[in-house]
Write a protein that holds these residues in place. Structure first.
Motif, PDB file in Angstrom:
ATOM      1  N   TYR A 102      28.969-101.665 -29.847  1.00 52.14           N
ATOM      2  CA  TYR A 102      28.235-102.685 -30.579  1.00 52.14           C
ATOM      3  C   TYR A 102      26.904-102.102 -31.055  1.00 52.14           C
ATOM      4  N   ALA A 103      26.337-102.696 -32.085  1.00 51.42           N
ATOM      5  CA  ALA A 103      25.052-102.230 -32.616  1.00 51.42           C
ATOM      6  C   ALA A 103      23.991-102.253 -31.518  1.00 51.42           C
ATOM      7  N   GLY A 104      23.134-101.238 -31.510  1.00 48.60           N
ATOM      8  CA  GLY A 104      22.091-101.129 -30.497  1.00 48.60           C
ATOM      9  C   GLY A 104      21.069-102.260 -30.577  1.00 48.60           C
ATOM     10  N   LEU A 105      20.334-102.413 -29.504  1.00 48.70           N
ATOM     11  CA  LEU A 105      19.314-103.456 -29.413  1.00 48.70           C
ATOM     12  C   LEU A 105      17.941-102.895 -29.773  1.00 48.70           C
ATOM     13  N   THR A 106      17.063-103.765 -30.215  1.00 50.76           N
ATOM     14  CA  THR A 106      15.674-103.397 -30.484  1.00 50.76           C
ATOM     15  C   THR A 106      14.876-103.511 -29.186  1.00 50.76           C
ATOM     16  N   ASN A 107      13.670-102.987 -29.202  1.00 54.72           N
ATOM     17  CA  ASN A 107      12.791-103.127 -28.033  1.00 54.72           C
ATOM     18  C   ASN A 107      12.562-104.592 -27.698  1.00 54.72           C
ATOM     19  N   GLU A 108      12.443-105.431 -28.718  1.00 60.64           N
ATOM     20  CA  GLU A 108      12.190-106.854 -28.504  1.00 60.64           C
ATOM     21  C   GLU A 108      13.383-107.537 -27.829  1.00 60.64           C
ATOM     22  N   THR A 109      14.600-107.213 -28.267  1.00 58.04           N
ATOM     23  CA  THR A 109      15.764-107.858 -27.650  1.00 58.04           C
ATOM     24  C   THR A 109      15.998-107.319 -26.241  1.00 58.04           C
ATOM     25  N   ILE A 110      15.669-106.070 -26.004  1.00 59.93           N
ATOM     26  CA  ILE A 110      15.770-105.530 -24.641  1.00 59.93           C
ATOM     27  C   ILE A 110      14.765-106.222 -23.736  1.00 59.93           C
ATOM     28  N   ASP A 111      13.554-106.465 -24.232  1.00 61.08           N
ATOM     29  CA  ASP A 111      12.555-107.210 -23.454  1.00 61.08           C
ATOM     30  C   ASP A 111      13.069-108.616 -23.136  1.00 61.08           C
ATOM     31  N   ALA A 112      13.693-109.271 -24.112  1.00 61.55           N
ATOM     32  CA  ALA A 112      14.237-110.614 -23.892  1.00 61.55           C
ATOM     33  C   ALA A 112      15.361-110.577 -22.856  1.00 61.55           C
ATOM     34  N   LEU A 113      16.191-109.547 -22.913  1.00 63.94           N
ATOM     35  CA  LEU A 113      17.275-109.392 -21.935  1.00 63.94           C
ATOM     36  C   LEU A 113      16.707-109.217 -20.532  1.00 63.94           C
ATOM     37  N   TRP A 172      28.309-103.827 -19.895  1.00 65.46           N
ATOM     38  CA  TRP A 172      27.900-105.104 -20.460  1.00 65.46           C
ATOM     39  C   TRP A 172      26.549-105.000 -21.146  1.00 65.46           C
ATOM     40  N   GLY A 173      26.310-105.915 -22.092  1.00 65.14           N
ATOM     41  CA  GLY A 173      25.076-105.922 -22.854  1.00 65.14           C
ATOM     42  C   GLY A 173      24.547-107.330 -23.038  1.00 65.14           C
ATOM     43  N   MET A 174      23.932-107.567 -24.184  1.00 63.45           N
ATOM     44  CA  MET A 174      23.319-108.867 -24.475  1.00 63.45           C
ATOM     45  C   MET A 174      24.192-109.629 -25.462  1.00 63.45           C
ATOM     46  N   ARG A 175      24.694-110.747 -25.025  1.00 61.66           N
ATOM     47  CA  ARG A 175      25.505-111.617 -25.882  1.00 61.66           C
ATOM     48  C   ARG A 175      24.579-112.683 -26.452  1.00 61.66           C
ATOM     49  N   THR A 176      24.632-112.879 -27.764  1.00 62.98           N
ATOM     50  CA  THR A 176      23.727-113.846 -28.404  1.00 62.98           C
ATOM     51  C   THR A 176      24.446-115.102 -28.860  1.00 62.98           C
ATOM     52  N   SER A 177      25.776-115.116 -28.749  1.00 61.63           N
ATOM     53  CA  SER A 177      26.535-116.286 -29.177  1.00 61.63           C
ATOM     54  C   SER A 177      27.817-116.366 -28.363  1.00 61.63           C
ATOM     55  N   ASN A 178      28.278-117.568 -28.106  1.00 56.23           N
ATOM     56  CA  ASN A 178      29.548-117.770 -27.422  1.00 56.23           C
ATOM     57  C   ASN A 178      30.652-118.189 -28.382  1.00 56.23           C
ATOM     58  N   ALA A 179      30.430-117.975 -29.671  1.00 50.96           N
ATOM     59  CA  ALA A 179      31.438-118.314 -30.681  1.00 50.96           C
ATOM     60  C   ALA A 179      32.723-117.545 -30.404  1.00 50.96           C
ATOM     61  N   ARG A 180      33.850-118.160 -30.708  1.00 54.97           N
ATOM     62  CA  ARG A 180      35.150-117.540 -30.491  1.00 54.97           C
ATOM     63  C   ARG A 180      35.828-117.143 -31.795  1.00 54.97           C
ATOM     64  N   ASP A 213      32.632-113.173 -37.091  1.00 56.71           N
ATOM     65  CA  ASP A 213      31.897-111.987 -36.639  1.00 56.71           C
ATOM     66  C   ASP A 213      31.107-112.224 -35.357  1.00 56.71           C
ATOM     67  N   GLU A 214      30.653-113.451 -35.120  1.00 55.29           N
ATOM     68  CA  GLU A 214      29.882-113.750 -33.910  1.00 55.29           C
ATOM     69  C   GLU A 214      30.705-113.575 -32.637  1.00 55.29           C
ATOM     70  N   ALA A 215      32.027-113.630 -32.754  1.00 55.02           N
ATOM     71  CA  ALA A 215      32.889-113.488 -31.587  1.00 55.02           C
ATOM     72  C   ALA A 215      32.962-112.041 -31.099  1.00 55.02           C
ATOM     73  N   ILE A 216      32.596-111.101 -31.957  1.00 54.47           N
ATOM     74  CA  ILE A 216      32.687-109.677 -31.605  1.00 54.47           C
ATOM     75  C   ILE A 216      31.367-109.246 -30.984  1.00 54.47           C
ATOM     76  N   GLN A 217      31.258-109.467 -29.677  1.00 58.37           N
ATOM     77  CA  GLN A 217      30.044-109.150 -28.936  1.00 58.37           C
ATOM     78  C   GLN A 217      30.419-108.614 -27.568  1.00 58.37           C
ATOM     79  N   PRO A 218      29.472-107.951 -26.916  1.00 56.29           N
ATOM     80  CA  PRO A 218      29.769-107.419 -25.579  1.00 56.29           C
ATOM     81  C   PRO A 218      29.849-108.541 -24.552  1.00 56.29           C
ATOM     82  N   TYR A 219      30.393-108.192 -23.399  1.00 59.62           N
ATOM     83  CA  TYR A 219      30.324-109.119 -22.272  1.00 59.62           C
ATOM     84  C   TYR A 219      28.859-109.304 -21.911  1.00 59.62           C
TER      85      TYR A 219
END
Length: 82
Positions: A2-13, A45-53, A56-62
């Motif tokens: 999956y696309a990498g995270l920014t410093n800001e999203t890593i801080d949020a995680l 596992w990484g940061m999931r931002t949506s629980n859509a099924r 494109d939003e469904a293609i996310q890490p655990y």
């Protein structure tokens, strides 16, 4: 992968986890936000931002946060499960 995270999203995680991630894991997340390989035999596992099924939003890490909220057994809170 999956696309990498920014410093800001890593801080949020880390805020959501209530823990600081190891530097190697942070560097990995900057490169890719988790991965599933060998038919999910290996999952990081990484940061999931949506629980859509759907779509494109469904293609996310655990979700690393939900995994660490659902601890089973006697895993110390000081450890991060991935």
């Amino acid at each position: 992968m999956y696309a990498g995270l920014t410093n800001e999203t890593i801080d949020a995680l880390q805020d959501s986890l209530g823990k600081t991630l190891p530097e190697d894991y942070v560097n990995f997340l900057k490169y890719t936000n988790g991965t599933n390989i060998f038919s999910d035999s290996i999952s990081i596992w990484g940061m999931r931002t949506s629980n859509a099924r759907r779509g494109d939003e469904a293609i996310q890490p655990y979700d690393l946060v939900s995994l660490n909220e659902e601890r089973i057994g006697e895993i110390p809170d000081s450890l991060i499960i991935s």
